[in-house]
Design an enzyme around this catalytic site. Structure first.
Site, PDB file in Angstrom:
ATOM      1  CD  GLU A 147      -5.193   5.911   1.731  1.00 54.76           C
ATOM      2  OE1 GLU A 147      -5.302   4.718   2.064  1.00 54.76           O
ATOM      3  OE2 GLU A 147      -4.115   6.516   1.772  1.00 54.76           O
ATOM      4  CG  HIS A 197      -1.734   1.189   1.479  1.00 54.98           C
ATOM      5  ND1 HIS A 197      -3.108   1.199   1.364  1.00 54.98           N
ATOM      6  CD2 HIS A 197      -1.395   2.461   1.824  1.00 54.98           C
ATOM      7  CE1 HIS A 197      -3.577   2.406   1.625  1.00 54.98           C
ATOM      8  NE2 HIS A 197      -2.552   3.198   1.916  1.00 54.98           N
ATOM      9  CD  GLU A 198       1.943   3.378   3.736  1.00 54.60           C
ATOM     10  OE1 GLU A 198       2.096   4.470   3.163  1.00 54.60           O
ATOM     11  OE2 GLU A 198       0.949   3.134   4.448  1.00 54.60           O
ATOM     12  CG  HIS A 200       0.272   6.166  -0.709  1.00 53.71           C
ATOM     13  ND1 HIS A 200      -0.851   6.826  -1.155  1.00 53.71           N
ATOM     14  CD2 HIS A 200      -0.086   5.555   0.450  1.00 53.71           C
ATOM     15  CE1 HIS A 200      -1.856   6.617  -0.300  1.00 53.71           C
ATOM     16  NE2 HIS A 200      -1.422   5.847   0.684  1.00 53.71           N
ATOM     17  CE1 TYR A 240      -3.729   9.904   0.670  1.00 51.52           C
ATOM     18  CE2 TYR A 240      -3.449  11.269   2.606  1.00 51.52           C
ATOM     19  CZ  TYR A 240      -3.576  10.024   2.035  1.00 51.52           C
ATOM     20  OH  TYR A 240      -3.551   8.900   2.823  1.00 51.52           O
ATOM     21  CG  ASP A 272      -9.214   9.856   6.831  1.00 51.38           C
ATOM     22  OD1 ASP A 272      -7.976   9.804   6.786  1.00 51.38           O
ATOM     23  OD2 ASP A 272      -9.969   9.069   6.238  1.00 51.38           O
ATOM     24  CG  HIS A 297      -7.198   6.477   5.304  1.00 54.29           C
ATOM     25  ND1 HIS A 297      -6.712   7.761   5.456  1.00 54.29           N
ATOM     26  CD2 HIS A 297      -6.149   5.721   4.904  1.00 54.29           C
ATOM     27  CE1 HIS A 297      -5.419   7.764   5.169  1.00 54.29           C
ATOM     28  NE2 HIS A 297      -5.047   6.553   4.826  1.00 54.29           N
TER      29      HIS A 297
HETATM   30 ZN   LIG Z   1      -2.567   5.212   2.258  1.00 49.02          ZN
END
Ligand SMILES: [Zn+2]
Lengths: 347, 113
Positions: free
Chosen positions: A189, A165-166, A169, A180, A262, A267
């Protein structure tokens, strides 16, 4: 071992590094220099551009560098394991190293993408960040993983899909650079969850029926009433815990959450496109990374995908990519259209 | 950006940590510090920490994703907001982080120190 480092990794030492090697006597610094890495403890939170070490010059081979912050918050920290080196014996370091490898492999073997920027960019990770730090993030140049507090969270490298996931990005940053915030942020996300999950499914060679479609399984300690951070199959059902609260993800546009928290619910509302992907993949069967994943990847790198794209824009592009690659009346195009229709994004 | 207003016994300081790789409603709830429960020296210390977070706050949002932020605010007893600051967690002094942790404990026990 050093011999299997990508050729470029040792050939091009930046001038500042040569200076350091010349002026410093310590073995440690020499070791760092050998890997052409910037180790600057003064950068607590890097604001400006930092020169990254040389990436991989050979397509099909990653250039991984895993550091330890040693419970501090300095990035990147001390280099522990470079590309081609043996297991360090430190589980967080080795999980990060292998997780980066598995992620590189999915992007390369399935989508022919050579690392984050498709030009062999170095895969830089730091583990043991901070004390009891219960988060993982992408800082704009590298991945960062905490050890968790041991109360609610285990170390963040435990979950391969979170590592992936990271890294995703980073891929998005080099492609559409989805803003974002709000719906574009939720798409950002969601794409990270999609490819995070695909990396794990690919690694485990799972079919769509075998996959659990959870994100971050294994991150919670046994004290938490929950299975994972998110569920792509059933958003909103991943956890319900006295301390963490209840999984806030909607699974349909009818339940879209308007919030300032958020970054506008990035998310939270990602549950909607996550489920659209899951529905598409389930309808197609087999391996999710092959057709559903290909359509989503085509869209991720589509020049028409703008920074401020919303759900309908993204959905329409996935449909267009499905039609271009597989045909307007194909099973794939139908699955995509139906997936987005069932979450209320397309009519 | 401006410095926080002086903290009086009537002030309420709210600390909220949010963001990160997942949104947990339970962890991102604001935590309150009722200044009436603290001495003048403690309030001065708290003010100094808020002020320090303010000076450490960047003008631009930090790059990347899944980062955490702290939302800090000072309110009067009526709940009117006098000061607001959102800051990257790296800019929050460790001592202020401890106040945040402490505020959680108070909420759990339901008792004032
Ligand atoms: Zn993320």
């Amino acid at each position: 071992m050093a011999d299997s480092l990508p050729a470029g990794a040792r050939l091009f030492l930046p001038p500042y590094m040569l200076e350091r090697i010349a002026s410093a006597g310590s073995n440690h610094l020499r070791e760092c220099a050998r890997h052409t890495l910037v180790v600057d403890q003064q950068f607590r939170a890097r604001a400006g551009a930092v020169i990254l070490p040389q990436g991989s010059v050979k397509r099909g081979e990653p250039a991984r560098y895993v550091h330890s912050a040693e419970q501090q918050q300095a990035l990147p920290g001390r280099l522990v394991r470079g590309e081609g080196e043996d297991d360090s014996g430190d589980p967080a370091v080795d999980e990060a190293y292998h997780g980066l490898g598995a992620t590189y492999r999915l992007f390369w073997e399935v989508y022919e993408r050579h690392s984050i920027d498709d030009e062999g960019m170095v895969l830089l990770a730091t583990v043991h960040y901070g004390r009891d730090y219960e988060n993982a993030f992408w800082d704009g140049q590298q991945m960062v993983f905490g050890d968790g507090d041991g109360e609610l969270f285990n170390r963040f490298t435990i979950a391969l899909d979170i590592l992936a996931h990271e890294l995703t990005h980073g891929v998005i940053q080099h492609e559409a650079a989805l803003a974002y915030v709000g719906q574009s942020g939720a798409l950002n996300e969601s794409l990270c969850d999609v490819f995070g999950s695909l990396v794990r499914q690919h690694q485990l060679e799972q079919s769509v029926d075998e996959a659990d479609w959870l994100i971050g399984k294994g991150l919670f300690t046994e004290r938490v009433a929950g299975r994972a951070l998110r569920s792509m199959a059933r958003p909103g059902t991943a956890y319900d815990d006295p301390l963490l609260g209840r999984d806030p993800q909607p699974d349909h546009m009818d339940a879209f959450v308007v919030t300032e928290a958020d970054s506008g619910g990035v998310h939270i509302n990602s549950g909607i496109p996550n489920r659209a992907f899951h529905l598409t993949a389930m309808a197609l069967g087999g391996h999710a990374w092959e057709r559903a994943g290909r359509i989503w990847y085509d869209t991720l790198v589509d020049q028409r995908l703008g920074q401020d794209s919303d759900f309908p824009t993204f959905a329409t592009l996935t449909l267009d990519n499905a039609e271009r690659r597989y045909g307007a009346v194909s099973q794939e195009a139908t699955a995509v259209r139906e997936g987005w229709r069932r979450v209320g994004v397309l009519p | 950006m401006s410095q926080p207003p002086p903290l009086t016994p009537a002030s309420v300081v709210r600390l909220r940590r949010e963001g990160g790789v997942a949104h947990f409603p339970g962890l991102s709830r604001p935590r309150c510090i009722h200044c009436a429960r603290y001495s003048e020296a403690q309030r001065d210390e708290l003010w100094r920490l808020l002020s320090s977070a303010e000076s450490g706050a960047g003008l631009e949002e930090a790059p990347g994703a899944d980062r955490r932020r702290f939302c800090l605010s000072v309110e009067d007893t009526n709940g009117t907001s006098l000061w607001l600051l959102t800051v990257a967690e790296e800019a929050v002094p460790q001592e202020l982080f401890e106040w945040w942790r402490q505020a959680e404990t108070q909420a759990e026990n339901g008792s004032a120190p």
